[in-house]
Design a protein around this motif. Sequence first.
Motif, PDB file in Angstrom:
ATOM      1  N   PRO A 244       0.804  -1.227   0.000  1.00 56.03           N
ATOM      2  CA  PRO A 244       0.000   0.000   0.000  1.00 56.03           C
ATOM      3  C   PRO A 244       0.838   1.278   0.000  1.00 56.03           C
ATOM      4  CG  PRO A 244      -0.915  -1.588   1.541  1.00 56.03           C
ATOM      5  CD  PRO A 244       0.397  -2.168   1.068  1.00 56.03           C
ATOM      6  N   GLU A 247       1.949   1.878  -3.543  1.00 58.40           N
ATOM      7  CA  GLU A 247       0.790   2.347  -4.291  1.00 58.40           C
ATOM      8  C   GLU A 247       0.538   3.834  -4.038  1.00 58.40           C
ATOM      9  OE1 GLU A 247      -2.384  -0.146  -3.038  1.00 58.40           O
ATOM     10  OE2 GLU A 247      -1.789  -1.859  -4.292  1.00 58.40           O
ATOM     11  N   SER A 248       0.671   4.253  -2.781  1.00 60.66           N
ATOM     12  CA  SER A 248       0.424   5.663  -2.443  1.00 60.66           C
ATOM     13  C   SER A 248       1.492   6.571  -3.041  1.00 60.66           C
ATOM     14  CB  SER A 248       0.355   5.840  -0.924  1.00 60.66           C
ATOM     15  OG  SER A 248       1.623   5.658  -0.321  1.00 60.66           O
ATOM     16  N   CYS A 284      -2.091   3.655   6.504  1.00 60.78           N
ATOM     17  CA  CYS A 284      -2.622   2.741   5.492  1.00 60.78           C
ATOM     18  C   CYS A 284      -4.145   2.787   5.450  1.00 60.78           C
ATOM     19  CB  CYS A 284      -2.155   1.314   5.783  1.00 60.78           C
ATOM     20  SG  CYS A 284      -2.651   0.116   4.524  1.00 60.78           S
ATOM     21  N   ARG A 285      -4.700   2.927   4.243  1.00 59.85           N
ATOM     22  CA  ARG A 285      -6.150   2.961   4.074  1.00 59.85           C
ATOM     23  C   ARG A 285      -6.758   1.566   4.019  1.00 59.85           C
ATOM     24  NH1 ARG A 285      -5.572   7.503  -0.690  1.00 59.85           N
ATOM     25  NH2 ARG A 285      -5.323   9.319   0.667  1.00 59.85           N
ATOM     26  N   LYS A 286      -5.914   0.553   3.888  1.00 64.32           N
ATOM     27  CA  LYS A 286      -6.409  -0.821   3.803  1.00 64.32           C
ATOM     28  C   LYS A 286      -6.177  -1.609   5.094  1.00 64.32           C
ATOM     29  CE  LYS A 286      -5.345  -1.065  -1.151  1.00 64.32           C
ATOM     30  NZ  LYS A 286      -4.602  -1.820  -2.207  1.00 64.32           N
ATOM     31  N   ARG A 287      -5.731  -0.961   6.133  1.00 60.89           N
ATOM     32  CA  ARG A 287      -5.301  -1.640   7.352  1.00 60.89           C
ATOM     33  C   ARG A 287      -6.409  -2.462   7.987  1.00 60.89           C
ATOM     34  NH1 ARG A 287      -4.744   4.167  10.261  1.00 60.89           N
ATOM     35  NH2 ARG A 287      -6.919   4.466  10.844  1.00 60.89           N
ATOM     36  N   GLU A 288      -5.986  -3.520   8.658  1.00 64.25           N
ATOM     37  CA  GLU A 288      -6.878  -4.371   9.440  1.00 64.25           C
ATOM     38  C   GLU A 288      -6.325  -4.483  10.852  1.00 64.25           C
ATOM     39  OE1 GLU A 288      -7.118  -8.075   7.392  1.00 64.25           O
ATOM     40  OE2 GLU A 288      -8.166  -7.242   5.653  1.00 64.25           O
ATOM     41  N   CYS A 291      -2.855  -5.952  11.468  1.00 65.30           N
ATOM     42  CA  CYS A 291      -1.700  -5.161  11.040  1.00 65.30           C
ATOM     43  C   CYS A 291      -1.066  -4.397  12.204  1.00 65.30           C
ATOM     44  CB  CYS A 291      -2.101  -4.177   9.952  1.00 65.30           C
ATOM     45  SG  CYS A 291      -2.824  -4.951   8.482  1.00 65.30           S
ATOM     46  N   CYS A 309       3.692  -7.197   3.818  1.00 61.76           N
ATOM     47  CA  CYS A 309       2.316  -6.765   4.048  1.00 61.76           C
ATOM     48  C   CYS A 309       1.474  -7.965   4.459  1.00 61.76           C
ATOM     49  CB  CYS A 309       1.749  -6.103   2.805  1.00 61.76           C
ATOM     50  SG  CYS A 309       0.059  -5.486   3.011  1.00 61.76           S
ATOM     51  N   LEU A 311      -1.678  -8.159   4.243  1.00 62.93           N
ATOM     52  CA  LEU A 311      -2.874  -8.250   3.426  1.00 62.93           C
ATOM     53  C   LEU A 311      -2.669  -9.037   2.140  1.00 62.93           C
ATOM     54  CD1 LEU A 311      -4.044  -4.541   3.799  1.00 62.93           C
ATOM     55  CD2 LEU A 311      -4.639  -6.496   5.224  1.00 62.93           C
TER      56      LEU A 311
END
Length: 312
Positions: A244, A247-248, A284-288, A291, A309, A311
Amino acid sequence: MNNELLNVSRLKTYYPVSRKKAVKAVDDVSFSVKQGEILGIVGESGCGKSTLGKSILRLTEPTSGKVTFLGKEITGLGPKDLRKMRRQFQMIFQDPYASLNPRMKIKDILEEPLIVHKLGTKAERKEVVRSMLGIVGLDASYGERYAHQFSGGQRQRIGIAKALITKPKLIIADEPVSALDVSVQAQILNLLSDLQEAFSLTFLFISHDLGVVRYISDRVAVMYFGKIVEMAAADALFRAPKHPYTESLLAAVPVIGKGEADEAVSEGPAPAIDVKGCPFYGRCRKREARCKEAVPMLEEKTEGHYAACHLL
């Protein structure tokens, strides 16, 4: 056939700021570089990429870890043996205005490494200096001048000549074009590319400029918070980034005809703050939830493509 030139294993460089806290500039970094390869190191300012380069050459002493060059571990070498080894690896510094001695003529700056390593007679050294100036695109008469008499691009050519003068096998280029105009950047990049091919050089090319790294690198390693979070062949990484953070970075690059670049992610925590889980968790916008609990390991996700990562 194993043509590995450089191997970095679990390298750490910490700067203590108090009894219990330290800035983890380089935090458990491992990678290898093959003979004749250009490995780009990219990331935001403060991610540790310059400290990584200096730690490999022991211009900055690492806290722990191992660096093996030409089959010999250099992290444990004493001053005398390290000086002998330095002939084989050199550095091109970011600022061409600060990396040259203003009180010395260019010919003396270039001859100095040859004197230190006891290479050639006086006449042979002077001939090597004249030849090297020509190789980097400068007239031999420029050797009689001082650094302040040159433009930024010319000074960087002199810096490149100084790095090449002892015929090293590895060059670490630390932001070598960031202080130059765009047109001059292209000239210096083309020069480095030509020299890499002509002298079979191996480069560790450090930059924050994604376009520059994509142009010159065979492989790219993305650093964040002192760690490598993604590493792959340049084409694969820019075509299909997996982490991520990568990607950013790519999303924030303006593209002609696309309109405004995507909004950059928010700023991360200060380097001295210990992070229990993924260092990118806070941005991170996809974090869980997972993480936040464990640091992801750099693992091969597809052939030759590594990412750290949870994810993936």
